[in-house]
Write a protein that holds these residues in place. Structure first.
Motif, PDB file in Angstrom:
ATOM      1  N   LYS A 116     -10.880   7.751  10.309  1.00 36.36           N
ATOM      2  CA  LYS A 116     -12.066   6.985  10.643  1.00 36.36           C
ATOM      3  C   LYS A 116     -11.849   5.485  10.457  1.00 36.36           C
ATOM      4  CE  LYS A 116     -15.231  10.767   9.540  1.00 36.36           C
ATOM      5  NZ  LYS A 116     -16.375  11.214   8.713  1.00 36.36           N
ATOM      6  N   GLN A 117     -10.578   5.111  10.162  1.00 32.38           N
ATOM      7  CA  GLN A 117     -10.205   3.701  10.092  1.00 32.38           C
ATOM      8  C   GLN A 117     -11.009   2.930   9.040  1.00 32.38           C
ATOM      9  OE1 GLN A 117      -7.606   2.427  11.887  1.00 32.38           O
ATOM     10  NE2 GLN A 117      -7.265   4.504  12.561  1.00 32.38           N
ATOM     11  N   ARG A 118     -11.281   3.555   7.900  1.00 28.91           N
ATOM     12  CA  ARG A 118     -11.996   2.864   6.839  1.00 28.91           C
ATOM     13  C   ARG A 118     -11.104   1.875   6.100  1.00 28.91           C
ATOM     14  NH1 ARG A 118     -15.213   7.193   3.360  1.00 28.91           N
ATOM     15  NH2 ARG A 118     -15.604   5.299   2.152  1.00 28.91           N
ATOM     16  N   VAL A 119      -9.803   2.020   6.266  1.00 27.32           N
ATOM     17  CA  VAL A 119      -8.871   1.081   5.658  1.00 27.32           C
ATOM     18  C   VAL A 119      -8.861  -0.205   6.480  1.00 27.32           C
ATOM     19  CG1 VAL A 119      -6.477   0.641   5.033  1.00 27.32           C
ATOM     20  CG2 VAL A 119      -7.446   2.924   4.718  1.00 27.32           C
ATOM     21  N   THR A 120      -9.220  -1.316   5.863  1.00 34.71           N
ATOM     22  CA  THR A 120      -9.325  -2.581   6.588  1.00 34.71           C
ATOM     23  C   THR A 120      -7.951  -3.153   6.917  1.00 34.71           C
ATOM     24  OG1 THR A 120      -9.355  -3.903   4.560  1.00 34.71           O
ATOM     25  CG2 THR A 120     -11.472  -3.068   5.365  1.00 34.71           C
ATOM     26  N   ARG A 121      -7.940  -4.092   7.834  1.00 36.97           N
ATOM     27  CA  ARG A 121      -6.696  -4.751   8.211  1.00 36.97           C
ATOM     28  C   ARG A 121      -6.115  -5.520   7.027  1.00 36.97           C
ATOM     29  NH1 ARG A 121      -4.139  -6.366  12.821  1.00 36.97           N
ATOM     30  NH2 ARG A 121      -2.941  -8.289  12.717  1.00 36.97           N
ATOM     31  N   THR A 122      -7.000  -6.117   6.232  1.00 39.13           N
ATOM     32  CA  THR A 122      -6.546  -6.860   5.052  1.00 39.13           C
ATOM     33  C   THR A 122      -5.801  -5.952   4.086  1.00 39.13           C
ATOM     34  OG1 THR A 122      -8.397  -8.401   5.232  1.00 39.13           O
ATOM     35  CG2 THR A 122      -7.276  -8.273   3.095  1.00 39.13           C
ATOM     36  N   ARG A 123      -6.339  -4.771   3.852  1.00 39.98           N
ATOM     37  CA  ARG A 123      -5.675  -3.835   2.946  1.00 39.98           C
ATOM     38  C   ARG A 123      -4.341  -3.358   3.522  1.00 39.98           C
ATOM     39  NH1 ARG A 123      -8.020  -1.906  -1.457  1.00 39.98           N
ATOM     40  NH2 ARG A 123     -10.202  -2.397  -1.838  1.00 39.98           N
ATOM     41  N   THR A 124      -4.294  -3.192   4.837  1.00 41.15           N
ATOM     42  CA  THR A 124      -3.043  -2.772   5.463  1.00 41.15           C
ATOM     43  C   THR A 124      -1.970  -3.850   5.292  1.00 41.15           C
ATOM     44  OG1 THR A 124      -4.238  -1.458   7.109  1.00 41.15           O
ATOM     45  CG2 THR A 124      -1.956  -2.047   7.612  1.00 41.15           C
ATOM     46  N   VAL A 125      -2.344  -5.108   5.532  1.00 44.98           N
ATOM     47  CA  VAL A 125      -1.400  -6.225   5.353  1.00 44.98           C
ATOM     48  C   VAL A 125      -0.970  -6.321   3.890  1.00 44.98           C
ATOM     49  CG1 VAL A 125      -1.117  -8.723   5.476  1.00 44.98           C
ATOM     50  CG2 VAL A 125      -2.282  -7.511   7.332  1.00 44.98           C
ATOM     51  N   THR A 126      -1.929  -6.143   2.978  1.00 46.28           N
ATOM     52  CA  THR A 126      -1.607  -6.180   1.553  1.00 46.28           C
ATOM     53  C   THR A 126      -0.604  -5.085   1.200  1.00 46.28           C
ATOM     54  OG1 THR A 126      -3.808  -7.033   1.011  1.00 46.28           O
ATOM     55  CG2 THR A 126      -2.553  -6.026  -0.786  1.00 46.28           C
ATOM     56  N   ALA A 127      -0.801  -3.902   1.776  1.00 51.76           N
ATOM     57  CA  ALA A 127       0.124  -2.798   1.523  1.00 51.76           C
ATOM     58  C   ALA A 127       1.521  -3.113   2.037  1.00 51.76           C
ATOM     59  CB  ALA A 127      -0.407  -1.516   2.176  1.00 51.76           C
TER      60      ALA A 127
ATOM     61  N   GLY B 203       5.215  -2.625   0.214  1.00 53.03           N
ATOM     62  CA  GLY B 203       6.526  -2.584   0.842  1.00 53.03           C
ATOM     63  C   GLY B 203       7.489  -3.610   0.275  1.00 53.03           C
ATOM     64  N   GLY B 204       7.106  -4.886   0.383  1.00 51.16           N
ATOM     65  CA  GLY B 204       7.996  -5.948  -0.084  1.00 51.16           C
ATOM     66  C   GLY B 204       8.197  -5.935  -1.585  1.00 51.16           C
ATOM     67  N   GLY B 205       7.095  -5.783  -2.342  1.00 52.52           N
ATOM     68  CA  GLY B 205       7.182  -5.839  -3.803  1.00 52.52           C
ATOM     69  C   GLY B 205       7.935  -4.680  -4.408  1.00 52.52           C
TER      70      GLY B 205
ATOM     71  N   ALA C 100      -3.861   3.090  -4.718  1.00 54.64           N
ATOM     72  CA  ALA C 100      -4.733   2.001  -5.161  1.00 54.64           C
ATOM     73  C   ALA C 100      -5.087   1.038  -4.028  1.00 54.64           C
ATOM     74  CB  ALA C 100      -4.059   1.242  -6.307  1.00 54.64           C
ATOM     75  N   VAL C 101      -4.104   0.664  -3.210  1.00 56.07           N
ATOM     76  CA  VAL C 101      -4.325  -0.371  -2.192  1.00 56.07           C
ATOM     77  C   VAL C 101      -5.035   0.178  -0.955  1.00 56.07           C
ATOM     78  CG1 VAL C 101      -3.200  -2.025  -0.656  1.00 56.07           C
ATOM     79  CG2 VAL C 101      -2.357  -1.729  -2.990  1.00 56.07           C
ATOM     80  N   LEU C 102      -4.599   1.324  -0.475  1.00 54.58           N
ATOM     81  CA  LEU C 102      -5.168   1.878   0.756  1.00 54.58           C
ATOM     82  C   LEU C 102      -6.261   2.918   0.502  1.00 54.58           C
ATOM     83  CD1 LEU C 102      -1.982   2.300   3.007  1.00 54.58           C
ATOM     84  CD2 LEU C 102      -3.641   0.422   2.963  1.00 54.58           C
ATOM     85  N   HIS C 103      -6.556   3.173  -0.775  1.00 53.75           N
ATOM     86  CA  HIS C 103      -7.597   4.143  -1.140  1.00 53.75           C
ATOM     87  C   HIS C 103      -7.289   5.531  -0.584  1.00 53.75           C
ATOM     88  CE1 HIS C 103     -10.875   0.868  -1.976  1.00 53.75           C
ATOM     89  NE2 HIS C 103      -9.888   0.870  -2.857  1.00 53.75           N
TER      90      HIS C 103
END
Length: 262
Positions: free
Chosen positions: A135-146, A151-153, A175-178
């Motif tokens: 249902k795309q509840r994960v926002t674009r901001t959270r995806t970029v943060t992930a 990924g990077g960290g 935690a980040v993407l719920h």
């Protein structure tokens, strides 16, 4: 393949199977597989042990990833993006690894892991709510943060130090993407395939992979990985949560032992 006894070969294959199971459920199979290779192949240079470890692990992780993708709600595109960021991060971590002592990092990682264990134990609902990716509840901001942080960290940590990377991926994705722990574990497998592939390519280029031994152990690792993924899918997030706590405490114990004997 190096000259090793039949008993050692059997034990290495069993270790590969169990490590595949652990990796598929919650990550952290390297806690068993790498020490088993180091103990079983004392005459083999460490670089060859590391390369062989990656060649074995990528097979089981790939099998688990395919099993999860077929039955769990995983966004493969997002997972691959995080995986590519993790490859870049791990290369950066490897670049700085030579100048940083693991003796400094172990106590820090132990404290972080104990904090994570306490959080998971005190928050029974953590990672047990059903994910709603479709249902795309994960926002674009959270995806970029992930992509950047997870990924990077964590990729950087994998290249710098390494132990428990799969477990950190599962926790961070939750935690980040719920995500629930089951979906986070499934997503982490795809990320792990990317990071293992990058590392294996480098080891193969350097000629530090014992391919015949890796091929044999990979069969058992694949079987363990696919069995672990099916068990996690069948038993759900509560089962993954229990295994997660066991792996976290095992990692703390191993790091503590390494620090004590350093």
């Amino acid at each position: 393949m190096p000259d090793i006894s039949l008993t050692t070969l059997v034990l290495l294959c069993l270790a590969a199977a169990v490590a595949g199971w652990i990796d598929a459920v919650v990550g952290g199979g390297g806690l068993l597989l790498l020490p088993a290779l180091l103990l079983g192949l004392p005459q083999v240079p460490v670089a060859h042990v590391l390369g062989t470890n990656k060649a074995v692990a990528i097979v089981g992780t790939s099998g688990a990833a395919v099993t999860y993708v077929r039955k769990a709600p995983v966004q493969v595109r997002t997972a691959v993006r995080i995986g590519l960021a993790a490859v870049a991060g791990s290369m950066g971590g490897a670049f700085f690894a030579a100048g940083i002592s693991s003796d400094v990092l172990r106590p820090v990682i132990m404290v972080v892991l104990l904090g994570v264990a306490a959080f998971v134990m005190l928050r029974p609902s953590f990672g047990t709510a059903a994910a709603d990716i479709d249902k795309q509840r994960v926002t674009r901001t959270r995806t970029v943060t992930a992509i950047v942080l997870v990924g990077g960290g964590i990729g950087f940590y994998d290249g710098l130090f390494g132990p428990g990377t799969g477990t950190f991926l599962v926790l961070a994705l939750t935690a980040v993407l719920h995500l629930d722990l089951l979906t986070a574990s499934a997503t982490a497998k795809i990320v792990n395939v990317c990071t293992n592939g990058g590392a294996l390519a480098m080891f193969a280029y350097q000629g530090t992979v014992l391919w015949r031994l890796a091929a044999l152990m990979a069969v058992f690792n694949l079987a363990g990985g696919m069995f672990g993924a099916r068990m996690a899918l069948r038993k759900g997030s509560e089962f993954v949560r229990g295994v997660l706590l066991v792996v976290v405490f095992s990692l703390v114990a191993k790091l503590g032992f390494d620090q004590w004997t350093a």
